[in-house]
Design a protein around this motif. Structure first.
Motif, PDB file in Angstrom:
ATOM      1  N   ARG A   1       5.944   2.279  -0.884  1.00  0.00           N
ATOM      2  CA  ARG A   1       7.070   1.945   0.011  1.00  0.00           C
ATOM      3  C   ARG A   1       7.464   3.146   0.870  1.00  0.00           C
ATOM      4  NH1 ARG A   1       9.736  -0.550  -4.782  1.00  0.00           N
ATOM      5  NH2 ARG A   1       8.953  -2.670  -4.805  1.00  0.00           N
ATOM      6  N   ARG A   2       7.477   4.338   0.272  1.00  0.00           N
ATOM      7  CA  ARG A   2       7.830   5.541   1.019  1.00  0.00           C
ATOM      8  C   ARG A   2       6.810   5.808   2.131  1.00  0.00           C
ATOM      9  NH1 ARG A   2       6.902  10.735   1.735  1.00  0.00           N
ATOM     10  NH2 ARG A   2       5.095  10.819   0.361  1.00  0.00           N
ATOM     11  N   LEU A   3       5.529   5.698   1.804  1.00  0.00           N
ATOM     12  CA  LEU A   3       4.482   5.961   2.792  1.00  0.00           C
ATOM     13  C   LEU A   3       4.520   4.951   3.947  1.00  0.00           C
ATOM     14  CD1 LEU A   3       1.343   6.935   0.696  1.00  0.00           C
ATOM     15  CD2 LEU A   3       2.851   8.423   2.022  1.00  0.00           C
ATOM     16  N   LYS A   4       4.912   3.730   3.661  1.00  0.00           N
ATOM     17  CA  LYS A   4       4.966   2.712   4.708  1.00  0.00           C
ATOM     18  C   LYS A   4       6.017   3.029   5.770  1.00  0.00           C
ATOM     19  CE  LYS A   4       2.708  -0.954   2.290  1.00  0.00           C
ATOM     20  NZ  LYS A   4       2.461  -2.364   2.259  1.00  0.00           N
ATOM     21  N   ARG A   5       6.948   3.918   5.463  1.00  0.00           N
ATOM     22  CA  ARG A   5       7.977   4.317   6.433  1.00  0.00           C
ATOM     23  C   ARG A   5       7.611   5.595   7.192  1.00  0.00           C
ATOM     24  NH1 ARG A   5      11.211   3.372   1.765  1.00  0.00           N
ATOM     25  NH2 ARG A   5      11.546   5.600   1.619  1.00  0.00           N
ATOM     26  N   CYS A   6       6.483   6.195   6.876  1.00  0.00           N
ATOM     27  CA  CYS A   6       6.096   7.475   7.485  1.00  0.00           C
ATOM     28  C   CYS A   6       5.324   7.269   8.782  1.00  0.00           C
ATOM     29  CB  CYS A   6       5.239   8.272   6.503  1.00  0.00           C
ATOM     30  SG  CYS A   6       6.117   8.736   4.999  1.00  0.00           S
ATOM     31  N   ASN A   7       5.453   8.238   9.680  1.00  0.00           N
ATOM     32  CA  ASN A   7       4.737   8.153  10.958  1.00  0.00           C
ATOM     33  C   ASN A   7       3.315   8.710  10.833  1.00  0.00           C
ATOM     34  OD1 ASN A   7       4.737  11.006  11.453  1.00  0.00           O
ATOM     35  ND2 ASN A   7       6.837  10.849  12.141  1.00  0.00           N
ATOM     36  N   LYS A   8       2.507   8.449  11.864  1.00  0.00           N
ATOM     37  CA  LYS A   8       1.094   8.854  11.837  1.00  0.00           C
ATOM     38  C   LYS A   8       0.903  10.362  11.746  1.00  0.00           C
ATOM     39  CE  LYS A   8      -1.798   5.354  13.883  1.00  0.00           C
ATOM     40  NZ  LYS A   8      -2.765   5.055  14.945  1.00  0.00           N
TER      41      LYS A   8
ATOM     42  N   LEU B   1      -0.637  14.588   5.550  1.00  0.00           N
ATOM     43  CA  LEU B   1      -0.718  14.298   4.122  1.00  0.00           C
ATOM     44  C   LEU B   1      -2.165  14.174   3.642  1.00  0.00           C
ATOM     45  CD1 LEU B   1       0.940  13.663   1.570  1.00  0.00           C
ATOM     46  CD2 LEU B   1       0.838  11.248   2.240  1.00  0.00           C
ATOM     47  N   ILE B   2      -3.028  13.616   4.458  1.00  0.00           N
ATOM     48  CA  ILE B   2      -4.429  13.437   4.092  1.00  0.00           C
ATOM     49  C   ILE B   2      -5.083  14.770   3.744  1.00  0.00           C
ATOM     50  CG2 ILE B   2      -6.691  12.822   5.060  1.00  0.00           C
ATOM     51  CD1 ILE B   2      -5.169  10.525   6.555  1.00  0.00           C
ATOM     52  N   ASP B   3      -4.655  15.841   4.392  1.00  0.00           N
ATOM     53  CA  ASP B   3      -5.249  17.166   4.157  1.00  0.00           C
ATOM     54  C   ASP B   3      -4.580  17.962   3.037  1.00  0.00           C
ATOM     55  OD1 ASP B   3      -7.120  16.818   6.199  1.00  0.00           O
ATOM     56  OD2 ASP B   3      -5.717  17.534   7.719  1.00  0.00           O
ATOM     57  N   GLN B   4      -3.604  17.388   2.350  1.00  0.00           N
ATOM     58  CA  GLN B   4      -2.873  18.110   1.310  1.00  0.00           C
ATOM     59  C   GLN B   4      -3.518  17.942  -0.067  1.00  0.00           C
ATOM     60  OE1 GLN B   4      -0.448  20.194   2.361  1.00  0.00           O
ATOM     61  NE2 GLN B   4      -1.256  19.413   4.298  1.00  0.00           N
ATOM     62  N   PRO B   5      -3.253  18.881  -0.980  1.00  0.00           N
ATOM     63  CA  PRO B   5      -3.832  18.823  -2.334  1.00  0.00           C
ATOM     64  C   PRO B   5      -3.441  17.575  -3.129  1.00  0.00           C
ATOM     65  CG  PRO B   5      -2.882  20.990  -1.922  1.00  0.00           C
ATOM     66  CD  PRO B   5      -2.503  20.123  -0.760  1.00  0.00           C
ATOM     67  N   VAL B   6      -2.354  16.926  -2.785  1.00  0.00           N
ATOM     68  CA  VAL B   6      -1.945  15.722  -3.483  1.00  0.00           C
ATOM     69  C   VAL B   6      -2.951  14.578  -3.277  1.00  0.00           C
ATOM     70  CG1 VAL B   6      -0.476  14.769  -1.648  1.00  0.00           C
ATOM     71  CG2 VAL B   6       0.061  14.292  -4.028  1.00  0.00           C
ATOM     72  N   ASN B   7      -3.765  14.668  -2.246  1.00  0.00           N
ATOM     73  CA  ASN B   7      -4.794  13.669  -1.971  1.00  0.00           C
ATOM     74  C   ASN B   7      -5.954  13.883  -2.953  1.00  0.00           C
ATOM     75  OD1 ASN B   7      -6.612  11.826  -0.966  1.00  0.00           O
ATOM     76  ND2 ASN B   7      -6.694  12.684   1.092  1.00  0.00           N
ATOM     77  N   LYS B   8      -6.141  12.941  -3.840  1.00  0.00           N
ATOM     78  CA  LYS B   8      -7.154  13.059  -4.905  1.00  0.00           C
ATOM     79  C   LYS B   8      -8.415  12.254  -4.594  1.00  0.00           C
ATOM     80  CE  LYS B   8      -4.296  15.513  -7.280  1.00  0.00           C
ATOM     81  NZ  LYS B   8      -4.372  16.952  -7.226  1.00  0.00           N
ATOM     82  N   ILE B   9      -8.693  11.993  -3.348  1.00  0.00           N
ATOM     83  CA  ILE B   9      -9.830  11.150  -2.956  1.00  0.00           C
ATOM     84  C   ILE B   9     -11.152  11.650  -3.522  1.00  0.00           C
ATOM     85  CG2 ILE B   9     -10.309  12.256  -0.738  1.00  0.00           C
ATOM     86  CD1 ILE B   9     -10.672   9.338   0.336  1.00  0.00           C
ATOM     87  N   LYS B  10     -11.315  12.925  -3.671  1.00  0.00           N
ATOM     88  CA  LYS B  10     -12.577  13.481  -4.181  1.00  0.00           C
ATOM     89  C   LYS B  10     -12.724  13.286  -5.690  1.00  0.00           C
ATOM     90  CE  LYS B  10     -13.048  16.631  -0.406  1.00  0.00           C
ATOM     91  NZ  LYS B  10     -12.523  17.785   0.196  1.00  0.00           N
ATOM     92  N   GLN B  11     -11.664  12.855  -6.348  1.00  0.00           N
ATOM     93  CA  GLN B  11     -11.696  12.683  -7.797  1.00  0.00           C
ATOM     94  C   GLN B  11     -11.969  11.249  -8.242  1.00  0.00           C
ATOM     95  OE1 GLN B  11      -8.196  14.368  -9.536  1.00  0.00           O
ATOM     96  NE2 GLN B  11      -8.468  16.314  -8.515  1.00  0.00           N
ATOM     97  N   ILE B  12     -12.152  10.350  -7.291  1.00  0.00           N
ATOM     98  CA  ILE B  12     -12.413   8.964  -7.706  1.00  0.00           C
ATOM     99  C   ILE B  12     -13.886   8.640  -7.601  1.00  0.00           C
ATOM    100  CG2 ILE B  12     -10.126   8.111  -7.200  1.00  0.00           C
ATOM    101  CD1 ILE B  12     -11.369   6.820  -4.676  1.00  0.00           C
TER     102      ILE B  12
END
Length: 87
Positions: free
Chosen positions: A63-70, A76-87
């Protein structure tokens, strides 16, 4: 475990944000046109994944992300919180 994910349309760069317990299956469903919200902009690529222990936490983040701008989402995609490499 639950995942909040973000897809980027390869057609026009739009983002779609969602929550699931199976990211691979959900991405396939989006690309097969099984979601009325995303079928017009197929194909989609997975660009962001974040893990959560509970469904409630994942829903709150979705819900929070749906309110965020591009601009924020691209950052955010470039931040460490993005765990895409771990799946």
């Amino acid at each position: 475990m639950f995942f909040v994910y973000m897809l980027e349309s390869e057609v026009n760069g739009d983002f779609y944000k969602g929550m699931t317990s199976d990211v691979s299956k959900r991405l396939a469903e989006h690309n097969e046109g099984k979601s009325r919200f995303t079928k017009a902009l197929v194909p989609w690529k997975l660009v962001y994944v974040q893990f959560f222990a509970t469904r409630g936490e994942a829903l709150a983040e979705e819900r929070r992300l749906k309110r965020c701008n591009k601009v924020y989402l691209r950052w955010l995609i470039d931040q460490p919180v993005n765990k895409i490499k771990q799946i």
